[in-house]
Scaffold this motif. Structure first.
Motif, PDB file in Angstrom:
ATOM      1  N   VAL A 118     -32.922  -9.210  47.463  1.00  0.00           N
ATOM      2  CA  VAL A 118     -33.125  -7.925  48.119  1.00  0.00           C
ATOM      3  C   VAL A 118     -34.344  -8.047  49.023  1.00  0.00           C
ATOM      4  CG1 VAL A 118     -34.341  -7.074  46.078  1.00  0.00           C
ATOM      5  CG2 VAL A 118     -33.517  -5.449  47.777  1.00  0.00           C
ATOM      6  N   ARG A 119     -34.204  -7.524  50.275  1.00  0.00           N
ATOM      7  CA  ARG A 119     -35.271  -7.645  51.257  1.00  0.00           C
ATOM      8  C   ARG A 119     -35.461  -6.324  51.984  1.00  0.00           C
ATOM      9  NH1 ARG A 119     -32.590 -12.226  54.551  1.00  0.00           N
ATOM     10  NH2 ARG A 119     -30.779 -11.649  53.326  1.00  0.00           N
ATOM     11  N   ARG A 120     -36.595  -6.183  52.697  1.00  0.00           N
ATOM     12  CA  ARG A 120     -36.808  -4.969  53.485  1.00  0.00           C
ATOM     13  C   ARG A 120     -35.821  -4.904  54.649  1.00  0.00           C
ATOM     14  NH1 ARG A 120     -41.266  -1.520  53.470  1.00  0.00           N
ATOM     15  NH2 ARG A 120     -40.277  -0.265  55.071  1.00  0.00           N
ATOM     16  N   SER A 121     -35.565  -6.065  55.272  1.00  0.00           N
ATOM     17  CA  SER A 121     -34.635  -6.064  56.411  1.00  0.00           C
ATOM     18  C   SER A 121     -34.024  -7.440  56.560  1.00  0.00           C
ATOM     19  CB  SER A 121     -35.374  -5.680  57.698  1.00  0.00           C
ATOM     20  OG  SER A 121     -36.177  -6.768  58.109  1.00  0.00           O
ATOM     21  N   GLU A 122     -33.051  -7.568  57.418  1.00  0.00           N
ATOM     22  CA  GLU A 122     -32.380  -8.848  57.613  1.00  0.00           C
ATOM     23  C   GLU A 122     -33.286  -9.875  58.249  1.00  0.00           C
ATOM     24  OE1 GLU A 122     -29.702  -7.190  61.087  1.00  0.00           O
ATOM     25  OE2 GLU A 122     -30.989  -5.909  59.842  1.00  0.00           O
ATOM     26  N   LYS A 123     -34.396  -9.410  58.860  1.00  0.00           N
ATOM     27  CA  LYS A 123     -35.286 -10.333  59.566  1.00  0.00           C
ATOM     28  C   LYS A 123     -36.071 -11.199  58.595  1.00  0.00           C
ATOM     29  CE  LYS A 123     -35.917  -7.300  63.534  1.00  0.00           C
ATOM     30  NZ  LYS A 123     -35.789  -5.941  62.961  1.00  0.00           N
ATOM     31  N   ILE A 124     -36.160 -10.753  57.372  1.00  0.00           N
ATOM     32  CA  ILE A 124     -36.925 -11.523  56.385  1.00  0.00           C
ATOM     33  C   ILE A 124     -36.009 -12.567  55.759  1.00  0.00           C
ATOM     34  CG2 ILE A 124     -38.171 -11.345  54.181  1.00  0.00           C
ATOM     35  CD1 ILE A 124     -38.945  -8.494  55.121  1.00  0.00           C
ATOM     36  N   SER A 125     -36.557 -13.773  55.561  1.00  0.00           N
ATOM     37  CA  SER A 125     -35.734 -14.873  55.053  1.00  0.00           C
ATOM     38  C   SER A 125     -35.176 -14.569  53.675  1.00  0.00           C
ATOM     39  CB  SER A 125     -36.586 -16.151  54.992  1.00  0.00           C
ATOM     40  OG  SER A 125     -35.982 -17.060  54.121  1.00  0.00           O
ATOM     41  N   GLU A 126     -33.966 -15.022  53.462  1.00  0.00           N
ATOM     42  CA  GLU A 126     -33.271 -14.803  52.195  1.00  0.00           C
ATOM     43  C   GLU A 126     -33.987 -15.480  51.027  1.00  0.00           C
ATOM     44  OE1 GLU A 126     -28.622 -15.192  50.761  1.00  0.00           O
ATOM     45  OE2 GLU A 126     -29.189 -15.492  52.855  1.00  0.00           O
ATOM     46  N   ASP A 127     -34.763 -16.547  51.369  1.00  0.00           N
ATOM     47  CA  ASP A 127     -35.420 -17.305  50.310  1.00  0.00           C
ATOM     48  C   ASP A 127     -36.585 -16.548  49.685  1.00  0.00           C
ATOM     49  OD1 ASP A 127     -33.659 -19.262  50.937  1.00  0.00           O
ATOM     50  OD2 ASP A 127     -34.997 -20.125  52.475  1.00  0.00           O
ATOM     51  N   ILE A 128     -37.080 -15.595  50.432  1.00  0.00           N
ATOM     52  CA  ILE A 128     -38.237 -14.863  49.896  1.00  0.00           C
ATOM     53  C   ILE A 128     -37.740 -13.724  49.019  1.00  0.00           C
ATOM     54  CG2 ILE A 128     -40.346 -13.610  50.485  1.00  0.00           C
ATOM     55  CD1 ILE A 128     -40.250 -15.096  53.199  1.00  0.00           C
ATOM     56  N   THR A 129     -37.618 -14.024  47.717  1.00  0.00           N
ATOM     57  CA  THR A 129     -37.064 -13.015  46.813  1.00  0.00           C
ATOM     58  C   THR A 129     -38.142 -12.107  46.250  1.00  0.00           C
ATOM     59  OG1 THR A 129     -37.338 -14.425  44.882  1.00  0.00           O
ATOM     60  CG2 THR A 129     -35.259 -14.596  46.085  1.00  0.00           C
ATOM     61  N   GLY A 130     -39.356 -12.577  46.234  1.00  0.00           N
ATOM     62  CA  GLY A 130     -40.438 -11.771  45.639  1.00  0.00           C
ATOM     63  C   GLY A 130     -40.263 -11.600  44.147  1.00  0.00           C
ATOM     64  N   GLY A 131     -39.413 -12.444  43.560  1.00  0.00           N
ATOM     65  CA  GLY A 131     -39.204 -12.337  42.109  1.00  0.00           C
ATOM     66  C   GLY A 131     -38.379 -11.129  41.735  1.00  0.00           C
ATOM     67  N   ILE A 132     -37.744 -10.518  42.689  1.00  0.00           N
ATOM     68  CA  ILE A 132     -36.958  -9.309  42.397  1.00  0.00           C
ATOM     69  C   ILE A 132     -35.499  -9.694  42.220  1.00  0.00           C
ATOM     70  CG2 ILE A 132     -36.376  -6.989  43.175  1.00  0.00           C
ATOM     71  CD1 ILE A 132     -38.762  -7.287  45.142  1.00  0.00           C
ATOM     72  N   THR A 133     -34.887  -9.219  41.144  1.00  0.00           N
ATOM     73  CA  THR A 133     -33.477  -9.504  40.919  1.00  0.00           C
ATOM     74  C   THR A 133     -32.650  -8.279  41.276  1.00  0.00           C
ATOM     75  OG1 THR A 133     -33.735  -8.826  38.641  1.00  0.00           O
ATOM     76  CG2 THR A 133     -33.874 -11.169  39.065  1.00  0.00           C
ATOM     77  N   VAL A 134     -31.401  -8.527  41.620  1.00  0.00           N
ATOM     78  CA  VAL A 134     -30.474  -7.429  41.871  1.00  0.00           C
ATOM     79  C   VAL A 134     -29.544  -7.347  40.676  1.00  0.00           C
ATOM     80  CG1 VAL A 134     -28.691  -6.533  43.404  1.00  0.00           C
ATOM     81  CG2 VAL A 134     -30.615  -7.848  44.341  1.00  0.00           C
ATOM     82  N   GLN A 135     -29.408  -6.163  40.117  1.00  0.00           N
ATOM     83  CA  GLN A 135     -28.564  -6.014  38.940  1.00  0.00           C
ATOM     84  C   GLN A 135     -27.686  -4.779  39.075  1.00  0.00           C
ATOM     85  OE1 GLN A 135     -29.816  -7.543  35.295  1.00  0.00           O
ATOM     86  NE2 GLN A 135     -31.941  -6.879  35.588  1.00  0.00           N
ATOM     87  N   ALA A 136     -26.469  -4.896  38.504  1.00  0.00           N
ATOM     88  CA  ALA A 136     -25.639  -3.713  38.351  1.00  0.00           C
ATOM     89  C   ALA A 136     -26.063  -3.036  37.059  1.00  0.00           C
ATOM     90  CB  ALA A 136     -24.177  -4.111  38.272  1.00  0.00           C
ATOM     91  N   ALA A 137     -26.089  -1.700  37.070  1.00  0.00           N
ATOM     92  CA  ALA A 137     -26.541  -0.983  35.878  1.00  0.00           C
ATOM     93  C   ALA A 137     -25.555   0.104  35.516  1.00  0.00           C
ATOM     94  CB  ALA A 137     -27.917  -0.370  36.134  1.00  0.00           C
ATOM     95  N   THR A 138     -25.371   0.308  34.188  1.00  0.00           N
ATOM     96  CA  THR A 138     -24.528   1.425  33.763  1.00  0.00           C
ATOM     97  C   THR A 138     -25.352   2.705  33.827  1.00  0.00           C
ATOM     98  OG1 THR A 138     -25.159   1.228  31.454  1.00  0.00           O
ATOM     99  CG2 THR A 138     -23.265  -0.063  32.169  1.00  0.00           C
ATOM    100  N   GLU A 139     -24.646   3.820  33.854  1.00  0.00           N
ATOM    101  CA  GLU A 139     -25.337   5.113  33.966  1.00  0.00           C
ATOM    102  C   GLU A 139     -26.254   5.392  32.777  1.00  0.00           C
ATOM    103  OE1 GLU A 139     -21.661   7.421  35.555  1.00  0.00           O
ATOM    104  OE2 GLU A 139     -23.174   8.847  34.852  1.00  0.00           O
ATOM    105  N   GLY A 140     -25.798   4.898  31.609  1.00  0.00           N
ATOM    106  CA  GLY A 140     -26.556   5.201  30.392  1.00  0.00           C
ATOM    107  C   GLY A 140     -27.849   4.401  30.253  1.00  0.00           C
ATOM    108  N   LEU A 141     -28.102   3.484  31.159  1.00  0.00           N
ATOM    109  CA  LEU A 141     -29.262   2.591  31.013  1.00  0.00           C
ATOM    110  C   LEU A 141     -30.588   3.361  30.949  1.00  0.00           C
ATOM    111  CD1 LEU A 141     -30.276  -0.359  30.938  1.00  0.00           C
ATOM    112  CD2 LEU A 141     -30.580  -0.212  33.415  1.00  0.00           C
TER     113      LEU A 141
END
Ligand SMILES: Nc1ncnc2c1ncn2[C@@H]1O[C@H](COP(=O)(O)OP(=O)(O)O)[C@@H](O)[C@H]1O
Ligand SMILES: [Mg+2]
Lengths: 403, 262
Positions: A118-141
């Motif tokens: 996940v990034r602020r914009s497409e201009k930022i390289s995909e490799d720079i993740t900042g340690g942030i993961t993308v996850q799907a979450a259930t509503e009850g989480l």
């Protein structure tokens, strides 16, 4: 007055508690400075002990309050590693529903890890993740985690199917997002930020995540529907039972492939270590207390020497040996008791100052106050006994000999 | 109560009631027989003293310094025990009493006046006098009431709140006398009560002692001053620990006087 009264029995009158206090405090009232100086040692000793115990109790209370808020009734369920391949063994698609059906389970939430950045914009390289993961979450989480939103709203049925995202607080900070409506870039498209979570001490991995709806994950981000982590909350009394059932429920064939952990265990251990006070500091307080006791004994011996005439006078007025003893033991008890009370107040105040300055709740355990005061009473009795016995054995005539 | 009753049962009311004038001799307040006191180190301060003091008497125990007067006072006052001989105070055999009973005896029957006053500094005249009743079992309020009355009796009714350092020597001694008589003792013992006073204060204190005796108190005054002794109805002369002359000897068969030729 008549010819002498020939009474059959002679009986020494008892002093009332008020009179005992009166005679016991006479010496102190005439020498206030000495009272302060001789009570000081005891005050320092008690103050040290009270503040050592108080500060650790305050630190512990802080952790306990946090634990109380977060609860110790949550379990985290993750897939184990395959012994041969070393890869995670995926959990069943309907694992959330299965766990929810266990007796005693109140809330279940799940997340599924997505291999995207996940990034602020497409201009930022995909490799720079900042340690942030993308996850799907259930509503009850959110309910299961007892999470709060710092701002915005949580995913629901509607928003869960749109390109919308909720950010953990760490993730939001790293991305530089501060309010809903801003957008982030995931896998070639922009997602609108719905809300930002408050901190989650029991699940730091969620705090570092960008969470999308279960549905949108499947439809747009290639999610296979297999949860990678489950969170479960039950009634406090049911935790043990649920713990033993959960693995079998999630994977009836190979329950040992399922890891079940208690995220609050770390905090509980922390509470225990914060609550353990330093024995060294406590020992220092004890030494100060001992020195204080010697000071009181010394003061009492001087007091007895100085007041030989008073003792003789009291004996001539009709004081028994026991009453003289009682007077000086009372004086010693008052001296050390005064030091004890001053020490408790000082120690509690020191704890208060420390607690306020480091954001802790102010806790002074009652057992420490009671124990400290009890100790001063014991010290007062021990310190006063020898001088008091000496006073009571003084010959009344010697005491009255030429002033 | 009126002192006229030959068999008094209740003993206390007013501070000083008139002494009875009995038909037959009442039991003596003090009865010493063969009292000897040796201090550690071999000094014999008293050597075989016999002394009887009857109710209502006012006597001087007179002798030079070191003759044993104070020692005698301590033994009569039960502050010390004799090495040999017997002491009976108000009918109680002192030698057989425990510390608690002796203390009760002092609290109920004996009042002391000392040469050096021994007032408690920093507390009022009234509180000093009330201390004299501390071990009597009376309530605090009653002790203070009686203390005020006793101070009025010694002429210090207007000095109740004064503290010792605000009083003259004579006034201090009168406070000490009030403290000694506030419990209405059967026996008042005064050790050189004028020793620390100037002549006129001394006279006033002796006058007070006379007055108290007129009202019925039994008083023994210890002094080395023969002038003072002469003013009292009875003189007991003591030298080197022995009674050498007792002006009341003729009337008291049991009193042995060593200095007298038969
Ligand atoms: N506590 C004591 N220890 C040893 N000797 C004492 C003690 N008190 C008094 N004496 C001696 O006993 C004698 C009588 O003393 P005391 O009764 O004080 O005489 P007084 O009062 O007539 O001057 C003196 O020789 C004195 O030194
Ligand atoms: Mg003397």
């Amino acid at each position: 007055m008549t010819a002498h009264r020939q009474r059959p029995t002679l009986k020494a009158a008892r002093l009332t508690p008020r009179d005992i206090l009166h005679t016991g405090s006479a010496g102190m009232r005439s020498r206030p400075l000495r009272v302060v100086l001789s009570a000081l040692g005891i005050a320092i000793g008690i103050a040290t002990m009270i503040s050592v115990v108080g500060i650790s109790a305050s630190s512990k209370e802080k952790v306990l309050q946090e634990l109380d808020k977060l609860g110790t009734n949550m379990l985290k369920i993750t897939p184990g590693d395959d012994l041969l391949t070393g890869k995670k063994i995926p959990m069943a698609e309907d694992a959330v529903g299965r766990v929810a059906r266990i007796d005693g389970v109140e809330h279940v939430g799940g997340t599924g890890l997505l291999e995207h950045s996940v990034r602020r914009s497409e201009k930022i390289s995909e490799d720079i993740t900042g340690g942030i993961t993308v996850q799907a979450a259930t509503e009850g989480l959110l309910t299961t985690l007892r999470g709060q939103l710092r701002t915005g709203t949580w995913l629901n049925k509607a928003t869960g199917t749109y390109p919308a995202v909720v950010l953990g607080d760490v993730a939001a900070d790293r991305l530089g997002i501060s309010r809903p409506g801003q957008r982030v870039y995931i896998d070639g498209q922009y997602f609108t930020v719905l809300g930002i979570l408050d901190d989650l001490p029991l699940s730091p991995e969620i705090a570092r995540s960008a969470l999308v709806g279960w549905g949108i994950g499947k439809s747009m981000l290639g999610f296979d529907g297999h949860p990678t982590t489950l969170y479960e909350r039950s009634a406090d009394a049911e935790v043990g039972k649920v713990h033993s059932l959960v693995a079998r429920t999630v994977d009836p064939q190979t329950p040992r492939n399922v890891n079940v952990t208690d995220p609050s265990a770390g905090l509980q251990a922390k509470a225990a270590t914060e609550g353990a006070f330093s024995n060294l500091l406590l020992g220092l307080g004890g030494v100060a207390l001992l020195v204080g006791g010697v000071g009181v004994a010394n003061t009492m011996i001087i007091s007895v020497l100085e007041r030989r005439y008073e003792i003789g006078l009291r004996r001539s007025i009709g004081a028994t040996r026991g009453q003289i003893r009682g007077q000086f033991v009372t004086e010693s008890l008052l001296l050390s008791g005064l030091g004890g009370v001053a020490g408790i107040v000082l120690g509690a105040a020191a704890t208060g100052v420390y607690a306020t300055s480091s954001g802790l709740p102010w806790v002074v355990p009652l057992w420490a106050v009671g124990g400290g005061f009890g100790a001063t009473l014991v010290i007062g009795t021990v310190a006063g006994l020898y001088p008091a016995v000496r006073a009571s054995r003084l010959s009344p005539t010697l005491a009255l000999h030429a002033a | 109560m009126s002192g006229a009753s030959p068999h008094p049962r209740v003993a206390d009311s007013g501070p000083v009631a008139p002494a009875p004038v009995p038909d037959r001799a009442p039991a003596p307040v003090v009865e010493l027989a063969g009292v000897t006191k040796e201090y550690p180190g071999g000094v014999a301060a008293l050597r075989g003293v016999d002394l009887t003091i009857k109710a209502g008497e006012l006597l001087a125990i007179v002798g030079p310094s070191g003759s044993g007067k104070s020692t005698l006072l301590h033994i009569v006052g039960t502050l010390d025990r004799p090495t040999a001989g017997s002491v009976a105070i108000a009918g109680h055999d002192v030698g057989r009493l425990s510390d608690r009973k002796l203390s009760a005896l002092r609290a109920q029957h004996i009042g002391f006046v000392f040469q050096a006053f021994h007032l408690v500094p920093g507390i009022s005249a009234r509180d000093n006098v009330a201390e004299g009743l501390l071990y009597s079992g009376l309530s605090r309020a009653e002790r203070h009431r009686r203390a005020a009355r006793a101070l009025e009796r010694v002429g210090l009714g207007d000095r109740l709140k004064h503290r010792p350092h605000e009083l003259s020597g004579g006034q201090k001694q009168r406070v000490a006398i009030a403290r000694a008589v506030v419990g209405e003792p059967d026996l008042l013992l005064a050790d050189e009560p004028t020793g620390a006073l100037d002549t006129s204060s001394g006279k006033a204190v002796m006058q007070l002692i006379h007055d108290l005796n007129q009202e019925g108190a039994t008083i023994a005054v210890i002094t080395h001053d023969t002038e003072i002794a002469k003013m009292l109805p009875r003189q007991v002369r003591i030298r080197d620990g022995q009674v050498v002359q007792d002006s009341a000897a003729q009337g008291h068969v049991r009193t042995r006087i060593r200095g007298d030729a038969p």
